[in-house]
Design an enzyme around this catalytic site. Structure first.
Site, PDB file in Angstrom:
ATOM      1  N   CYS A   1       0.835  -1.207   0.000  1.00  0.00           N
ATOM      2  CA  CYS A   1       0.000   0.000   0.000  1.00  0.00           C
ATOM      3  C   CYS A   1       0.865   1.251   0.000  1.00  0.00           C
ATOM      4  O   CYS A   1       0.690   2.151  -0.818  1.00  0.00           O
ATOM      5  CB  CYS A   1      -0.924   0.020   1.209  1.00  0.00           C
ATOM      6  SG  CYS A   1      -2.199  -1.241   1.132  1.00  0.00           S
ATOM      7  N   HIS A   2       1.796   1.354   0.944  1.00  0.00           N
ATOM      8  CA  HIS A   2       2.592   2.575   1.046  1.00  0.00           C
ATOM      9  C   HIS A   2       4.085   2.291   1.195  1.00  0.00           C
ATOM     10  O   HIS A   2       4.845   3.145   1.631  1.00  0.00           O
ATOM     11  CB  HIS A   2       2.096   3.446   2.198  1.00  0.00           C
ATOM     12  CG  HIS A   2       0.621   3.671   2.155  1.00  0.00           C
ATOM     13  ND1 HIS A   2      -0.262   2.949   2.930  1.00  0.00           N
ATOM     14  CD2 HIS A   2      -0.147   4.477   1.378  1.00  0.00           C
ATOM     15  CE1 HIS A   2      -1.496   3.315   2.655  1.00  0.00           C
ATOM     16  NE2 HIS A   2      -1.469   4.231   1.714  1.00  0.00           N
TER      17      HIS A   2
END
Lengths: 665, 184
Positions: free
Chosen positions: B148-149
């Site tokens: 995701c990040h």
């Protein structure tokens, strides 16, 4: 128009952009109110408070409710058993519906008595009727959500009303159902609408209050305010009077929530919905009963107007006729105080509605049919004949010149009417005709009374009986093993009870489902794999689940106790019993499939108590009561605290009200 | 009573004091009551009794070979169980604590060095990091990588790079037998 000024800059800044403070000042503080309003004028604000309580409790219930037919009933029971204070939220909501209708009916009759529907308050009155209609729709759909037997059959009967209309009727009903019977699509849309409609009611209430503030309140004398000497500002005089009324009302309401939470409900609704079996006597909620009686009053077909359609039209007309009331009653005098004839007919009409309610709650048979028909005829005659006639022939008493005179106190009368209405709810209970009076144990059940609690020793013995005897045939699917901690079993004992049974495990890595021993977090494992297996093993008769038995029969604990001890070895003369059945005095129809389950020494109690059959019956009823109402001990003890608190608060509010009003009286 | 109140004719100062007292007392009691009444509503949103009762999961770990991972469900969240190979354990052991964003030794994070048990939820914003399957990207430190990040976790599940603030948490667990672990 604002003459509003504040020393607070922030307030002024907001006020210039949104005149909310001047609006509140104008309509909630300075609002000129007749100085002579009696306690009957409390019920409007009480109803508003009730609406807020309903929306709040409903919102939090909705967070835990599942609107699917396979989950709805169990999700409500999960709210009652597992959700923190879920029982409180649900009982507040369920009893709140009845309270809401009590308040609104008093509010409506107040309007009828004092002529509040007359010019210039016609639109105020119309909006009120619209609120009443929306409440009826909301209440009906809410009652369907628990998905018990009454939910299901209530939904079936009420939606079928629309089938009475020629040509389009059946299409309407199919549309309402979203199928060919009341089923999952119906439940889903009822939940959505039940959530929406209260906010529609809020909108209508805003319009209702708007109209009220335009034309100002009526008053017990029914004459207009003629100047400042006739009025007082709403705040603080009516804010404190309303608050005092709220205190009194909350005590009345909480008495039901904490000590008789199922008083207004039907035991049948603790039986899960079964589309194959209609309960023998179905009744709507008490607040629909007068209209239900009108619906059933029509029994003769006319050309082009079958009895069914007549009934449906009459029922709707009974409410819609209220819209015509301002013109049907053309007397210029508002208050019944000055209308000697109308006052008598008002009370006759009130009694007529009560009798209709009583008839609506009883089976349609014998003299009750005639009484229902007579009262229905009178109901319409009141509006269509008596009121128009009265306005012409009645000589009203002279009206006083102004309303600046002592206020009438009616608190005692309010209390009387409320108790009367509560009794009305009681009348709505199904009668258990043709059954002998229930047996009562020698010592009363420990959980009865204001401070009653379940007796732990009896609960443990009751579990032993359930475990050794009942559980061989009966399931108790809503109770988990972990719940046995409530009745005093230790963690190890509970693990041992659970481990006696097996439940299917998760599929393993090869996809094979094996059994594993049950754990404390599992529900009590039923003796049979499914209902068919249970019925097959018991001569075709399904042994009912016992989780809610004490709540699912009228006078449940006494019914079960009597049933346990109500067997005869041989059927009495004139009561033949089919092969394979047993005679029981208390079972409906007397022929029961279950052989006598209790006898002396059927178990050997771990605590050494002598297991007479009366003792065994007493203990099993205690255990079943705990299974049905595990929250009972907590409920009653919280109820005592709440009542003491409300007593103190209400006394303070009363003292403050006296202090504020002392110069007005 | 009403007559008495009128006859007594309290001075306006006394009347005002009495009224103020009643106003403050009533407001205070009312406010306390309202506050208390709100608690059941708030508490109803906390985990219910049946939810709390489902707080343990038993896992049979006999079939997990070295180098393999399984993901099991505990309290509705993925729990990573990794049977670590010796080089992974060595790798995790030799990191200097000063290099870590949340300093923890590998020994503090695994009761038995070969078994690493973690809650598989990225401490940044709750995604499930990759690295359980052989073909998954494992990040720059050979453990887990949150897509995701972009947070990188090492072979002890500790945060080494990216936005996540903390190591992958270790759930409470115990080995009930040599081949069974109870999480929760």
């Amino acid at each position: 128009m604002s003459d509003f000024k504040s020393n607070n800059k922030v307030v002024n800044w907001i006020e210039e952009r949104l005149p909310i403070f001047s609006m509140m000042q104008h309509s909630a503080i300075e609002y000129p109110t007749p100085r002579n309003l009696n306690y009957w004028w409390n019920f409007g604000s009480l109803a508003a408070v009730m609406l807020i309580i309903m929306i709040l409790t409903g919102l939090f219930l909705a967070m835990n409710y599942s609107s699917h037919t396979s989950l709805a009933f169990d999700s409500v029971e999960r709210i009652m058993r597992d959700v923190n204070y879920g029982w409180l939220l649900r009982y507040l909501h369920a009893n709140g519906a009845s309270m809401f209708f009590i308040l609104v009916y008093i509010h409506i009759f107040r309007g009828l008595y004092y002529g509040s529907y007359k010019a210039p308050r016609e639109i105020l009155w119309f909006v009120g009727i619209a609120i009443f209609l929306a409440m009826m729709a909301t209440g009906f759909m809410g009652y369907v959500l628990p998905w018990g037997q009454m939910s299901f059959w209530g939904a079936t009967v009420i939606t079928n009303l629309f089938s009475a209309f020629p040509v389009v009727g059946d299409y309407i009903v199919t549309l309402l159902w979203g199928g060919f019977s009341v089923d999952n699509p119906t439940l889903n849309r009822f939940f959505a609408l039940h959530f929406l409609l209260p906010f529609v009611i809020v909108g209508l209430v805003v319009v209702h209050v708007w109209a009220l503030h335009t034309v100002k309140s009526n008053n017990p004398l029914g004459i207009d305010m003629k100047g400042p000497q006739d009025s007082i500002p709403f705040h603080p005089f009516y804010t404190i009077k309303d608050l005092y009324g709220i205190g009194l009302f909350l005590m009345f309401y909480m008495a039901f929530v904490f000590w008789a939470p199922n008083f207004f409900g039907e035991p049948d609704n603790y039986i899960p919905a079964n589309p194959m079996v209609t309960p023998p006597h179905i009744v709507p909620e008490w607040y629909y009963l007068p209209f239900y009686a009108i619906l059933r009053a029509f029994t003769f077909d006319l050309p082009f107007l079958p009895a069914k359609l007549q009934g449906v039209l009459a029922m709707f007309s009974a409410i819609l006729i209220l819209f015509a009331l301002p013109w049907l009653d053309s007397s210029k005098v508002r208050s019944a105080k000055f209308r000697p004839l109308y006052r008598q007919f008002f009370w006759l009409f009130f009694v007529d509605c009560m009798v209709l309610g009583y008839v609506g709650g009883k089976p349609a048979e014998g003299i009750l049919i005639k009484i229902g028909q007579f009262c229905t005829a009178y109901y319409f005659a009141h509006f269509l004949l008596i009121l128009p006639l009265l306005s012409r022939i009645e000589k009203p008493k002279p009206l006083p010149a102004s309303i600046a005179q002592p206020v009438v106190k009616a608190a005692a009368l309010v209390a009387m009417i409320m108790v009367g209405l509560a009794g009305f709810g009681g009348e709505a209970q199904a009668s258990s005709a043709g059954m002998p009076e229930f047996k009562k144990p020698a010592t009363a059940f420990s959980w009865e009374g204001v401070f009653g609690k379940h007796d732990k020793a009896s609960l443990k013995r009751g579990w032993q009986v359930f475990h050794d005897v009942c559980a061989n045939c009966h399931a108790m699917k809503l109770v988990s093993y972990r719940n046995l901690a409530d009745i005093g079993f230790t963690e190890d004992e509970i693990k041992a009870f659970a481990a006696e049974k097996e439940v299917p495990d998760q599929p393993n890595d090869e996809g094979v489902v094996n059994n594993r021993p049950a754990r404390p977090s599992d529900k009590i494992v039923p003796p049979f794999a499914n209902d068919k297996a249970a019925a097959a093993a018991n001569g075709g008769a399904l042994p009912p689940d016992l989780s809610l038995m004490n709540k699912a029969r009228p006078s449940g604990p006494y019914y079960v106790y009597s049933l346990m001890l109500g067997y005869e070895d041989a059927a009495p003369e004139g009561h033949p019993i089919p092969e394979g059945k047993f005679f029981n005095h208390y079972f409906p129809g007397n022929a029961i499939s279950m052989p006598s389950p209790v006898m002396d020494d059927i178990v050997s109690y771990a605590d050494g108590t002598k297991a007479t059959k009366e003792q065994v019956a007493y203990d099993i009823v205690t255990f079943l009561n705990w299974a049905a109402e595990p929250e009972l001990d907590a409920r009653k003890s919280m109820g005592v605290k709440v009542m003491v608190f409300l007593g103190v608060l209400t006394a303070l509010m009363y003292a403050l009200k006296r202090q504020i009003w002392k110069d007005v009286h | 009573m009403a007559d008495q109140a009128h006859n007594a004719q309290p001075s306006s100062v006394d009347g005002q004091t009495r009224r103020d007292f009643l106003l403050y007392a009533t407001s205070a009691v009312g406010a306390v009551g309202t506050g208390l009444a709100l608690w059941p509503f708030v508490h109803s949103m906390n985990p219910a009794a049946d939810t709390l009762a489902l707080s343990t999961t038993d896992v049979d770990i006999s079939a997990i070979k070295p180098g393999q991972s399984v993901t099991v469900v505990w309290r509705g969240k993925p729990v990573f169980i990794r049977h670590r190979e010796p080089e992974e354990i060595a790798e995790a052991g030799k990191v200097a604590l000063a290099d870590l964003r949340e300093p923890q030794t590998d020994a503090d994070r695994a009761k038995k060095p070969e078994w690493l048990i973690l809650i598989g939820v990225c401490t940044h914003l709750g995604c499930v990091p990759l690295g359980q399957k052989p073909a998954d990207p494992k990040g720059e430190f050979g453990g887990w990588f949150c897509p995701c990040h972009g947070s990188h976790y090492d072979t002890s599940g500790r945060i080494r790079k990216g936005p996540a603030p903390a190591n992958l948490p270790v759930p409470p667990y115990q080995f009930t037998t040599d081949t069974t672990v109870r999480i929760g």
